[in-house]
Design a protein around this motif. Sequence first.
Motif, PDB file in Angstrom:
ATOM      1  N   GLY A 140      60.979  72.782  77.505  1.00  0.00           N
ATOM      2  CA  GLY A 140      61.269  72.211  78.692  1.00  0.00           C
ATOM      3  C   GLY A 140      60.704  70.526  78.343  1.00  0.00           C
ATOM      4  N   GLU A 141      60.808  69.590  79.321  1.00  0.00           N
ATOM      5  CA  GLU A 141      60.576  68.288  78.937  1.00  0.00           C
ATOM      6  C   GLU A 141      59.115  68.100  78.690  1.00  0.00           C
ATOM      7  OE1 GLU A 141      63.272  65.689  78.450  1.00  0.00           O
ATOM      8  OE2 GLU A 141      63.967  67.955  78.114  1.00  0.00           O
ATOM      9  N   SER A 142      58.729  66.707  78.360  1.00  0.00           N
ATOM     10  CA  SER A 142      57.428  66.624  78.092  1.00  0.00           C
ATOM     11  C   SER A 142      56.694  66.217  79.548  1.00  0.00           C
ATOM     12  CB  SER A 142      57.299  65.314  77.261  1.00  0.00           C
ATOM     13  OG  SER A 142      55.851  64.932  77.228  1.00  0.00           O
ATOM     14  N   CYS A 143      55.517  66.731  79.416  1.00  0.00           N
ATOM     15  CA  CYS A 143      54.381  66.687  80.588  1.00  0.00           C
ATOM     16  C   CYS A 143      55.018  67.515  81.977  1.00  0.00           C
ATOM     17  CB  CYS A 143      54.499  64.991  81.015  1.00  0.00           C
ATOM     18  SG  CYS A 143      53.855  64.099  79.521  1.00  0.00           S
ATOM     19  N   PHE A 160      64.124  68.479  85.757  1.00  0.00           N
ATOM     20  CA  PHE A 160      64.841  69.554  86.511  1.00  0.00           C
ATOM     21  C   PHE A 160      66.184  69.406  85.764  1.00  0.00           C
ATOM     22  CE2 PHE A 160      67.962  71.104  89.770  1.00  0.00           C
ATOM     23  CZ  PHE A 160      67.196  72.525  89.978  1.00  0.00           C
ATOM     24  N   GLN A 161      66.861  68.147  85.792  1.00  0.00           N
ATOM     25  CA  GLN A 161      68.331  68.044  85.554  1.00  0.00           C
ATOM     26  C   GLN A 161      68.375  68.569  83.794  1.00  0.00           C
ATOM     27  OE1 GLN A 161      70.678  67.273  87.168  1.00  0.00           O
ATOM     28  NE2 GLN A 161      69.319  66.948  88.921  1.00  0.00           N
ATOM     29  N   SER A 162      67.125  68.504  83.017  1.00  0.00           N
ATOM     30  CA  SER A 162      67.200  68.674  81.660  1.00  0.00           C
ATOM     31  C   SER A 162      67.315  70.131  81.460  1.00  0.00           C
ATOM     32  CB  SER A 162      66.100  68.315  80.783  1.00  0.00           C
ATOM     33  OG  SER A 162      64.772  68.825  81.017  1.00  0.00           O
ATOM     34  N   ILE A 163      67.036  71.258  82.512  1.00  0.00           N
ATOM     35  CA  ILE A 163      66.980  72.494  82.060  1.00  0.00           C
ATOM     36  C   ILE A 163      68.271  72.980  81.589  1.00  0.00           C
ATOM     37  CG2 ILE A 163      66.985  74.781  83.373  1.00  0.00           C
ATOM     38  CD1 ILE A 163      64.192  73.532  82.782  1.00  0.00           C
ATOM     39  N   THR A 164      69.523  72.663  82.041  1.00  0.00           N
ATOM     40  CA  THR A 164      70.849  72.792  81.487  1.00  0.00           C
ATOM     41  C   THR A 164      70.767  72.494  79.884  1.00  0.00           C
ATOM     42  OG1 THR A 164      71.775  72.631  83.532  1.00  0.00           O
ATOM     43  CG2 THR A 164      73.145  72.763  81.867  1.00  0.00           C
ATOM     44  N   PRO A 214      63.462  70.639  95.870  1.00  0.00           N
ATOM     45  CA  PRO A 214      63.302  71.982  96.582  1.00  0.00           C
ATOM     46  C   PRO A 214      63.156  73.057  96.110  1.00  0.00           C
ATOM     47  CG  PRO A 214      64.885  70.452  97.451  1.00  0.00           C
ATOM     48  CD  PRO A 214      64.641  70.094  96.081  1.00  0.00           C
ATOM     49  N   LYS A 215      62.475  74.163  96.625  1.00  0.00           N
ATOM     50  CA  LYS A 215      62.408  75.296  95.932  1.00  0.00           C
ATOM     51  C   LYS A 215      63.965  76.034  95.913  1.00  0.00           C
ATOM     52  CE  LYS A 215      60.220  80.026  96.300  1.00  0.00           C
ATOM     53  NZ  LYS A 215      59.222  80.789  96.896  1.00  0.00           N
ATOM     54  N   GLN A 216      64.621  75.968  96.838  1.00  0.00           N
ATOM     55  CA  GLN A 216      65.934  76.340  96.970  1.00  0.00           C
ATOM     56  C   GLN A 216      66.911  76.016  95.738  1.00  0.00           C
ATOM     57  OE1 GLN A 216      64.450  74.886  99.572  1.00  0.00           O
ATOM     58  NE2 GLN A 216      64.239  76.423 100.881  1.00  0.00           N
ATOM     59  N   LYS A 217      66.644  74.797  95.268  1.00  0.00           N
ATOM     60  CA  LYS A 217      67.359  74.214  94.241  1.00  0.00           C
ATOM     61  C   LYS A 217      66.978  74.924  92.780  1.00  0.00           C
ATOM     62  CE  LYS A 217      68.743  70.053  93.519  1.00  0.00           C
ATOM     63  NZ  LYS A 217      68.853  68.641  93.028  1.00  0.00           N
ATOM     64  N   GLY A 218      65.727  75.283  92.537  1.00  0.00           N
ATOM     65  CA  GLY A 218      65.325  76.035  91.394  1.00  0.00           C
ATOM     66  C   GLY A 218      65.811  77.683  91.491  1.00  0.00           C
ATOM     67  N   GLU A 219      65.811  78.109  92.705  1.00  0.00           N
ATOM     68  CA  GLU A 219      66.472  79.542  92.979  1.00  0.00           C
ATOM     69  C   GLU A 219      67.907  79.516  92.648  1.00  0.00           C
ATOM     70  OE1 GLU A 219      63.438  80.901  96.288  1.00  0.00           O
ATOM     71  OE2 GLU A 219      65.158  79.940  97.061  1.00  0.00           O
TER      72      GLU A 219
END
Length: 199
Positions: A15-18, A98-102, A134-139
Amino acid sequence: MAAAAPLLVKLVLAGESCVGKTSVLRAYAEPGPRPAASYLPTVGIDFKVKTITFNDTTVKLQIWDTAGQERFHTLSTCYFRGAQGFVLVYDITNSDSFQSITKWMNEIHEKADEEVEIILLGNKCDKETERVIPKQKGEKLAWEHGIPFFETSAKDNINIEDAFSLLAEEILNKKTYILHDLDVVDLNGSKKKRTCCKQ
């Protein structure tokens, strides 16, 4: 009779730094109260070992903590090979992470073995007032990739143990299946060995 050597399982945090990867790792591998600290970003690579028991089998988890900074990207991703599990982490207060997860998912698919297990963590859920994801975006993101999802807090030790336990269980269930599948009985009742087995 000597005790059987423990199974070795390699996990990688990415994942990204920090985003709190080091804090997540320490919360899992070094449980118990620790003085509050502001951890510096991991430089290069680091790892810790935690021994667990699964179905009466001793398992040694070798957990690698990779640097998220771009200048260490090539070094970090070279440790993906040979890993059986990945812990992908983003920060719920940081939309870029979050955007970098892909991007990190693509790196895993390109450089790791095909049959790896992955979990997604939305870290720092103790910072609810600073939340931007939001949690829903992670889900939803986890559902799209077909992987488990947890919101975690390394600071308050929320869902850390549960997340790693699920990942380890998924990996070890697969390893147990593979080991049991090494012996094959044909229709004539004779037993023969498989010639190869991907672990």
